[in-house]
Scaffold this active site. Structure first.
Site, PDB file in Angstrom:
ATOM      1  N   HIS A 135      45.669  32.344  50.782  1.00  0.00           N
ATOM      2  CA  HIS A 135      44.266  32.286  51.172  1.00  0.00           C
ATOM      3  C   HIS A 135      44.052  33.107  52.427  1.00  0.00           C
ATOM      4  CE1 HIS A 135      40.305  30.776  52.271  1.00  0.00           C
ATOM      5  NE2 HIS A 135      40.176  30.554  50.981  1.00  0.00           N
ATOM      6  N   GLU A 182      42.290  27.385  43.316  1.00  0.00           N
ATOM      7  CA  GLU A 182      42.191  27.771  41.910  1.00  0.00           C
ATOM      8  C   GLU A 182      43.221  27.127  40.986  1.00  0.00           C
ATOM      9  OE1 GLU A 182      39.517  28.908  41.604  1.00  0.00           O
ATOM     10  OE2 GLU A 182      39.082  30.835  42.514  1.00  0.00           O
TER      11      GLU A 182
END
Ligand code: ACO
Length: 399
Positions: A273, A326
């Site tokens: 991220h 995700e």
């Protein structure tokens, strides 16, 4: 004219860490592993509040009392019905793109025209909010309707008495969804509505800063979201799970397969991220939800997660790379009956409300984004011959 002098300050690549504006919508605290909408921790919101209450926080500005929440829920329901009635032609013959998110992007553009969205510059704050809420409410109608008609099925009319999440699931599958699936999807939508100054939110705000109409802001943001490094990842995360799940229960084989992918320079979808330097709180709650829902993929996902985290730690000891939103999004949505092709549009169905909050804020700020780029091409300027000069003549002139 011989020397290129440029004293403008250079921003880091990707504008990482640069504060380009101020906001009261929310923030991500990447080192603490938490994020908030206005003054509320999002994990707390997802655990305890409805989607409508959370969107009221973002779009109206405060946590609603029960009457306000019921009114907002009714308003969203009525706007879904209105959208379905007015967008019948868009749903009947959608311009199918290479993926459902591209189809949604085009349908959103058409919706802006049909619903009569006007330049934010020309609207007062109430009118801007009204245009944005219409588009937010239209999104599940567009997502479900275009998905179905591109498959030769009829769109399912909205039910204004249902909550937004329940109606979305019903319009996709044409069956009444179970309570557990509705709550799981509702929590997913709460978690993904907003998340700091990510690429699509920035995009929405750049377009809003020009005074363009609400649909243009959301269409541009949808384009940004569609990339695999942003909102295009969850279906690829499901592919990763399914490709590696065939190796179960051999954890060593899973580990070897993951390291082989990293060795080929591949990125593991669902990991890493731009902001978090510790656990992504969304992935932790979604993993809990996935465990509660059960099903065949949760075990595979957890084994793959363990292998991936170990391999990423070895490959990048300098930088914590953890599971992002995700991976377990894929597990939860699949378990709730959402087809993989709709994972990214589901994300968009939530994120439109976050973009809308940012667009409203940006429109009120009335500052045009207009950064600079450092010119690194050839220099000095080439004097052009007068008359019908060709490239060859110009090159000759340069000598
Ligand atoms: N798999 C393998 N390697 C990775 C991953 C990954 N998932 N993520 C980062 N890295 C590596 C990069 O290759 C890079 O290595 P290098 O320095 O040797 O080139 C290093 O870690 C740093 O990567 P950056 O690209 O600088 O990290 P950034 O913060 O820009 O990337 C991103 C964030 C784009 C999300 C990245 O982690 C990624 O590509 N992940 C996979 C795609 C994904 O899951 N996207 C969804 C993100 S969540 C969301 O948008 C809602």
């Amino acid at each position: 004219m011989t020397e290129l002098i440029d004293h403008r300050p250079a921003a880091p690549p990707g504008l990482r860490g640069v504060e380009v504006t101020s906001t009261t919508v929310g923030d991500v605290r990447g080192h603490e592993g938490r994020y908030h909408y206005r003054q509320y921790d999002v994990i707390d919101l997802a655990r305890t509040r409805s989607l409508e209450a959370v969107w009221h926080v973002l779009l109206v500005g405060h946590l609603p009392d029960p009457d306000e929440e019921a009114g907002f829920r009714r308003r969203l329901g009525d706007l879904r019905v209105d959208a379905a009635e007015r967008l019948g032609d868009v749903l009947a013959t959608p311009a199918a793109g290479p993926g459902p998110l591209d189809t949604l992007r085009t349908a959103m553009s058409q919706a802006g025209a049909v619903l009569g969205c006007r330049a934010l510059y020309d609207l007062d704050p109430t009118e801007r909010a009204e245009d944005l809420l219409r588009l937010v409410a239209a999104t599940p109608v567009l997502v479900a309707g275009t998905w179905r008609t591109t498959r030769g099925e009829h769109p399912v009319a909205p039910d204004p008495t249902l909550g937004h999440a329940a109606d979305l699931l019903r319009m996709i599958g044409d069956v009444a969804p179970g309570d557990e699936a509705v709550r799981a999807v509702e929590q997913y939508l709460v978690l993904t509505t907003d998340h700091g100054f990510n690429a699509s939110t920035f995009t929405a705000r750049v377009v809003a800063s020009t005074g363009a109409d609400a649909a243009s802001c959301l269409v541009a943001a949808l384009g940004a979201l569609s990339g695999p490094l942003h909102g295009g990842a969850p279906a690829r995360a499901l592919e990763l799970i399914d490709e590696l799940a065939v190796l179960m229960p051999d954890d060593d084989a899973i580990d070897r397969a993951i390291r082989a992918r990293l060795g080929r320079g591949e990125r593991l979808m669902g990991f890493g991220h731009a902001v978090y330097r510790t656990d992504d709180p969304r992935s932790l709650l979604l993993r809990d939800i996935a465990r509660t829902l059960g099903g065949p993929r949760i075990d595979a996902a957890e084994r793959i997660e363990a292998g991936a985290l170990a391999a990423l730690a070895d490959a990048h000891p300098e930088r914590p790379l953890r599971t992002n939103v995700e991976l377990y999004t894929a597990v939860v949505l699949e378990r709730c009956g959402v087809p993989a092709g709709l994972f990214s549009p589901m994300f968009a169905t939530a994120r439109v409300a976050g973009w809308a909050a940012h667009v409203l804020e940006q429109a009120a700020q009335r500052t045009l984004f207009r950064p600079s780029a450092r010119y690194e091409g050839p220099w000095p300027l080439v004097p052009l011959a007068h008359g019908a000069a060709t490239d060859g003549e110009a090159a000759t002139d340069t000598g």
